[in-house]
Design a protein around this motif. Structure first.
Motif, PDB file in Angstrom:
ATOM      1  N   PRO A 156      16.115 -40.264  -9.767  1.00 37.49           N
ATOM      2  CA  PRO A 156      17.492 -40.676 -10.079  1.00 37.49           C
ATOM      3  C   PRO A 156      18.245 -39.639 -10.904  1.00 37.49           C
ATOM      4  O   PRO A 156      17.685 -39.028 -11.814  1.00 37.49           O
ATOM      5  N   THR A 157      19.492 -39.425 -10.575  1.00 41.10           N
ATOM      6  CA  THR A 157      20.492 -38.573 -11.257  1.00 41.10           C
ATOM      7  C   THR A 157      20.307 -37.079 -11.049  1.00 41.10           C
ATOM      8  O   THR A 157      21.235 -36.314 -11.282  1.00 41.10           O
ATOM      9  N   ILE A 158      19.151 -36.607 -10.632  1.00 39.85           N
ATOM     10  CA  ILE A 158      18.963 -35.172 -10.384  1.00 39.85           C
ATOM     11  C   ILE A 158      18.281 -34.981  -9.032  1.00 39.85           C
ATOM     12  O   ILE A 158      17.472 -35.805  -8.616  1.00 39.85           O
ATOM     13  N   PRO A 159      18.620 -33.891  -8.310  1.00 34.39           N
ATOM     14  CA  PRO A 159      18.112 -33.705  -6.950  1.00 34.39           C
ATOM     15  C   PRO A 159      16.692 -33.117  -6.886  1.00 34.39           C
ATOM     16  O   PRO A 159      16.436 -32.142  -6.190  1.00 34.39           O
ATOM     17  N   ILE A 160      15.784 -33.712  -7.638  1.00 39.41           N
ATOM     18  CA  ILE A 160      14.370 -33.333  -7.540  1.00 39.41           C
ATOM     19  C   ILE A 160      13.689 -34.303  -6.587  1.00 39.41           C
ATOM     20  O   ILE A 160      13.772 -35.519  -6.772  1.00 39.41           O
ATOM     21  N   TYR A 161      13.028 -33.756  -5.568  1.00 39.35           N
ATOM     22  CA  TYR A 161      12.421 -34.583  -4.537  1.00 39.35           C
ATOM     23  C   TYR A 161      10.896 -34.493  -4.596  1.00 39.35           C
ATOM     24  O   TYR A 161      10.323 -33.414  -4.746  1.00 39.35           O
ATOM     25  N   ILE A 162      10.259 -35.651  -4.450  1.00 39.59           N
ATOM     26  CA  ILE A 162       8.808 -35.731  -4.308  1.00 39.59           C
ATOM     27  C   ILE A 162       8.528 -36.144  -2.875  1.00 39.59           C
ATOM     28  O   ILE A 162       9.085 -37.133  -2.388  1.00 39.59           O
ATOM     29  N   ASP A 163       7.690 -35.375  -2.189  1.00 35.99           N
ATOM     30  CA  ASP A 163       7.443 -35.578  -0.765  1.00 35.99           C
ATOM     31  C   ASP A 163       5.944 -35.675  -0.506  1.00 35.99           C
ATOM     32  O   ASP A 163       5.180 -34.816  -0.954  1.00 35.99           O
TER      33      ASP A 163
END
Length: 219
Positions: free
Chosen positions: A177-184
Motif C-alpha cells: 500500500p501507498t508505494i509501488p513495491i511489488y512482491i511476486d
C-alpha cells in the motif's frame, strides 16, 4: 532537515500517484529474488554411484525486469527478461571412508516470461502465461573426500542438455500500500525435457518456485 523530509515525502507521494496505472499506460518493474527448484524424474546421480540418493531442493537467485501494459483496470499483459539459477540437488552420501558432499546440477537460464495479470482487487493480481528459457550454463558439481583426496568436481554438461526450455508460469503478486513495491510469487511448470537422450531421464523437466521483489515505474 524538516524541509528535506517534506521533499522526500512529496517525491514518494508523486511516485505513488503515478503508480495508479491507468488503462493504456506502460510500466517497468526491475526485480530481484530467489528460486527453489527441482528436476522431475531425476532418479540417480550421474557419476557411477549405484544408489538412489534422496533429493533435496536446489536454491538459487533471480534478477531481471518486466514490462507491463495496462489494457483495462482489472487486466494487463506483461513481458519480462530475467536470469535464473535453477537445478537439482541430492543428499550427501557416505560409504566407508569416502564422503560425497553437495552433489548437484546447476542450471542457468535467460528466461522470457509472458503473462496475463488479472487484478482481483487493488494491488492484488493472479497471473499465468508462457515462458521461454535459453540455457546459458549447466554444470555437475560435488565434493569428494576420502583418506587421501579432497576433490571439488565441477564439469560442464551443457552439451548434454537441450538449449531451449518452455514452461508455464502461474502465480500471484501484491503491491505494498501507498508505494509501488511489488512482491511476486510464481511456480514455473516445465514442459520441455532438460536432457538429451544420452543423459538423465527423457521426461526430466524443470520445476521452479520463484519469489521476487520489484519496484514499479511508470513509463
Amino acid at each position: 532537515m524538516k524541509k528535506l523530509m517534506m521533499i522526500a515525502a512529496m517525491m514518494v507521494a508523486a511516485v505513488s500517484a503515478n503508480a495508479q496505472f491507468e488503462p493504456g499506460t506502460w510500466s517497468i518493474q526491475p526485480k530481484i529474488g530467489g528460486t527453489l527448484s527441482k528436476v522431475s524424474n531425476m532418479p540417480k546421480l550421474p557419476i557411477g554411484y549405484n544408489v538412489d540418493l534422496d533429493k533435496s531442493v536446489y536454491t538459487g537467485a533471480l534478477i531481471g525486469a518486466e514490462f507491463e501494459y495496462q489494457i483495462a483496470k482489472p487486466f494487463s499483459l506483461a513481458a519480462g527478461l530475467n536470469y535464473s539459477m535453477q537445478g537439482c540437488k541430492w543428499s550427501d552420501y557416505k560409504e566407508g571412508k569416502a564422503e560425497l558432499k553437495e552433489p548437484r546440477i546447476a542450471l542457468g537460464y535467460i528466461n522470457l516470461p509472458i503473462v496475463a495479470n488479472v487484478y482481483l482487487f487493488k494491488g492484488f493480481a493472479i497471473k499465468a502465461g508462457v515462458q521461454f528459457g535459453f540455457l546459458t550454463s549447466a554444470n555437475l558439481k560435488y565434493e569428494l573426500k576420502d583418506e587421501n583426496t579432497n576433490v571439488n568436481f565441477d564439469k560442464s554438461i551443457k552439451d548434454n542438455c537441450n538449449k531451449v526450455d518452455i514452461a508455464i508460469p502461474m502465480g500471484i503478486s501484491y503491491q505494498v500500500p501507498t508505494i509501488p513495491i511489488y512482491i511476486d510469487g510464481r511456480y514455473n511448470l516445465g514442459l520441455s525435457k532438460i536432457f538429451k537422450d544420452d543423459m538423465g531421464d527423457k521426461t526430466s523437466k524443470n520445476q521452479v518456485v520463484q519469489v521476487t521483489v520489484g519496484y514499479k515505474f511508470a513509463l
